[in-house]
Structure formats: structure tokens, C-alpha cells
Design an enzyme around this catalytic site. Structure first.
Site, PDB file in Angstrom:
ATOM      1  N   HIS A  54     -29.027 -16.800 -23.964  1.00 12.02           N
ATOM      2  CA  HIS A  54     -28.038 -16.684 -22.885  1.00 12.02           C
ATOM      3  C   HIS A  54     -28.208 -17.824 -21.897  1.00 12.02           C
ATOM      4  CE1 HIS A  54     -31.503 -14.642 -21.100  1.00 12.02           C
ATOM      5  NE2 HIS A  54     -30.899 -14.597 -19.924  1.00 12.02           N
ATOM      6  N   HIS A  56     -28.869 -18.288 -18.652  1.00 12.33           N
ATOM      7  CA  HIS A  56     -29.683 -18.371 -17.432  1.00 12.33           C
ATOM      8  C   HIS A  56     -30.653 -19.562 -17.471  1.00 12.33           C
ATOM      9  CE1 HIS A  56     -28.936 -13.877 -16.311  1.00 12.33           C
ATOM     10  NE2 HIS A  56     -27.993 -14.676 -15.863  1.00 12.33           N
ATOM     11  N   ASP A  58     -33.651 -20.041 -16.535  1.00 13.29           N
ATOM     12  CA  ASP A  58     -35.037 -19.848 -16.989  1.00 13.29           C
ATOM     13  C   ASP A  58     -35.115 -19.756 -18.521  1.00 13.29           C
ATOM     14  OD1 ASP A  58     -33.727 -17.280 -16.576  1.00 13.29           O
ATOM     15  OD2 ASP A  58     -35.669 -16.316 -16.922  1.00 13.29           O
ATOM     16  N   HIS A 112     -26.743  -7.842 -19.973  1.00 16.99           N
ATOM     17  CA  HIS A 112     -27.455  -8.703 -19.015  1.00 16.99           C
ATOM     18  C   HIS A 112     -26.531  -9.856 -18.609  1.00 16.99           C
ATOM     19  CE1 HIS A 112     -30.864 -10.731 -17.159  1.00 16.99           C
ATOM     20  NE2 HIS A 112     -30.665 -11.790 -17.916  1.00 16.99           N
ATOM     21  N   ASP A 133     -33.177 -11.484 -22.703  1.00 24.80           N
ATOM     22  CA  ASP A 133     -33.359 -10.556 -21.585  1.00 24.80           C
ATOM     23  C   ASP A 133     -32.559  -9.271 -21.784  1.00 24.80           C
ATOM     24  OD1 ASP A 133     -34.939 -12.469 -20.451  1.00 24.80           O
ATOM     25  OD2 ASP A 133     -33.583 -12.955 -18.806  1.00 24.80           O
ATOM     26  N   HIS A 171     -39.576 -12.195 -21.293  1.00 24.74           N
ATOM     27  CA  HIS A 171     -40.443 -12.117 -20.112  1.00 24.74           C
ATOM     28  C   HIS A 171     -41.650 -11.206 -20.320  1.00 24.74           C
ATOM     29  CE1 HIS A 171     -37.785 -14.122 -17.109  1.00 24.74           C
ATOM     30  NE2 HIS A 171     -36.822 -13.684 -17.910  1.00 24.74           N
TER      31      HIS A 171
END
Ligand code: ZN
Ligand code: FE
Length: 257
Positions: A54, A56, A58, A112, A133, A171
Site C-alpha cells: 500500500h 503509506h 513507511d 487500512h 498493515d 509492523h
């Protein structure tokens, strides 16, 4: 021997690497370039592909540098903008890589983010799931763009994959997630046991991943909205008794936890 290694990045991200026995490897969600560069240098392995789940930062922040330095193709969700001229992957598509020789099934799993994808392959043994995520060890991602209903549908699809599947998520949230799981199901011995194991691992600064789907089905509250104990814990928090309402209440509870 193939090798699956999570590289710690940023604060609590993992960049996943998978290499075949000839040292040809892919990376998933490189939020930074440096951990990948260090890994390639110390292992002598060669980067062949970059995958993104995705948009994002990070998860994609390191892509421009890696593309510049290694000139490898990037694959990412069709509905999101991913750097590195990423090739679009839509739901149900197959991504066939040559080296490592893996054929991935693409699952569009909104919640998400709206375009979030997971990559799943049974060419590795046990199977591998890169789920970014969306599904975490003992938890799930926050609903930044999607609805509770979308996230629940997405998790249902992931939970249907083979139980021995290795869950490679984005994560190191496991211990905190299990703290919450214990609040939802305080009398569950399986959850308590997992908490104890993970607490020990974290005291030694060890990675708690990958987990397995079987383990997630047993102890992840977000995969257990059909479980009577979990439902009972949610009843007074939910507006309604359907699965989406219960799931939404669970997600909201976690947000405030
Ligand atoms: Zn994210
Ligand atoms: Fe993330």
C-alpha cells in the site's frame, strides 16, 4: 536453502526479504533503502524485485533510491500510486516472478487503505503471505480509508488461506496487540500463553514474526468476531449484533485502548 528475513526499519516497521538458494531476492514494503542495502551487502544477495502492499510512506519511502541503485521492477496495488513506475496488480491477478521463482496470488484487501493488496504464494513451503498493515500478529490495521465492513471482508479472505501460512506483516505491534487481546478475552489460555511467549521475545529484543494463520485464528480477536466469547465482550459496545457492527466496535475499542 531459501531465506525469509524481516529487516527492522524506521521505528517499528519490517521490510520483508525472501531469497532463493541462489541468493536472488525480493523485498516487500521498503520504507527505507538503507536497511535493504546493508542486508544485500552483508549477505551478498542480489535484489531482483520490489513489492509494495500500500501507498503509506513507511512502506514505500525507500523505493526511489532502491530503483535508482539496483534497477529492479516494482509491483504494487493497481488503485494506489506507488513510486518507481510500479506495475499495477489487481485482485485475482497472478504475479509470476522468475528469480526467486514464485507465483503470487494478488488479493485486494481494502480497509487500512482503499487499494491495499496482499501477496500470497504456495510456491514457498510453508506458504507465504505478505499482508502489509491489514492483518497484524494478534491485531489488524487502523481504518484510515476503508470501513469496518471492508476490513472484515478482507480479513475473512486472508483467514481462509492455508492454516500453515506464514503471516508476514508490516509492523512489530504484537505485544501491544496481545495486551488488547487479553482485555477482550481475559480468560483465554491460548491468548495468555502467546502473550507470555511474545513478552519474552521482546525482552530479548527479538522479532515476533512471522506468525501463522492458524495462530491468528486462535488468538487474534479481529479474526474471532464469530467466537462467542469475543461477541459477548463486544455486545454492550456495539450498535447492533451483525458481524460488521461487532467488528467496528472491536476496532474502535482498540483505537481507544
Ligand atoms: Zn500503513
Ligand atoms: Fe505501516
Amino acid at each position: 536453502m531459501s531465506e525469509l528475513v524481516p529487516l527492522p526499519a524506521l521505528r517499528d516497521n519490517y521490510i520483508w526479504t525472501y531469497c532463493d538458494d541462489q541468493g536472488r531476492c525480493l523485498v516487500v514494503d521498503p520504507g527505507q533503502a538503507q536497511p535493504v542495502r546493508d542486508y544485500l551487502e552483508r549477505s551478498g544477495h542480489r535484489l531482483t524485485a520490489i513489492l509494495a502492499t500500500h501507498h503509506h510512506p513507511d512502506h514505500v519511502g525507500g523505493i526511489p533510491e532502491l530503483v535508482r541503485d539496483y534497477e529492479v521492477p516494482v509491483y504494487g496495488p493497481a488503485r494506489e500510486s506507488i513510486p518507481g513506475n510500479a506495475r499495477a496488480l489487481g485482485d485475482g491477478e497472478t504475479l509470476q516472478l522468475d528469480a526467486p521463482a514464485l507465483s503470487f496470488r494478488v488479493l485486494h484487501i481494502p480497509g487500512h487503505t482503499l487499494g491495499h493488496i496482499a501477496l500470497y504464494t504456495e510456491d514457498a513451503d510453508p506458504p507465504l503471505l505478505f499482508c502489509g498493515d491489514t492483518l497484524f500478529a494478534a491485531g489488524c490495521g487502523k481504518l484510515f480509508e476503508g470501513t469496518a465492513e471492508q476490513m472484515l471482508n478482507s480479513l475473512d479472505r486472508l483467514a481462509d488461506l492455508k492454516p500453515e501460512t506464514r503471516v508476514c506483516c508490516g509492523h512489530e505491534y504484537t505485544l501491544n496487540n496481545l495486551r488488547f487481546a487479553l482485555a477482550v478475552t481475559p480468560d483465554d489460555d491460548g491468548v495468555q500463553q502467546r502473550y507470555n511467549q511474545v513478552e519474552k521475545l521482546r525482552e530479548d529484543n527479538q522479532v515476533t514474526l512471522p506468525s501463522t494463520l492458524a495462530e491468528e485464528r486462535r488468538t487474534n480477536p479481529f479474526l474471532r468476531v464469530d467466537d462467542e466469547t469475543v461477541r459477548a465482550a463486544l455486545r454492550e459496545r456495539a450498535h447492533g449484533d451483525d458481524r460488521s457492527a461487532l467488528f467496528g466496535a472491536l476496532r474502535q475499542w482498540k483505537d481507544q485502548f
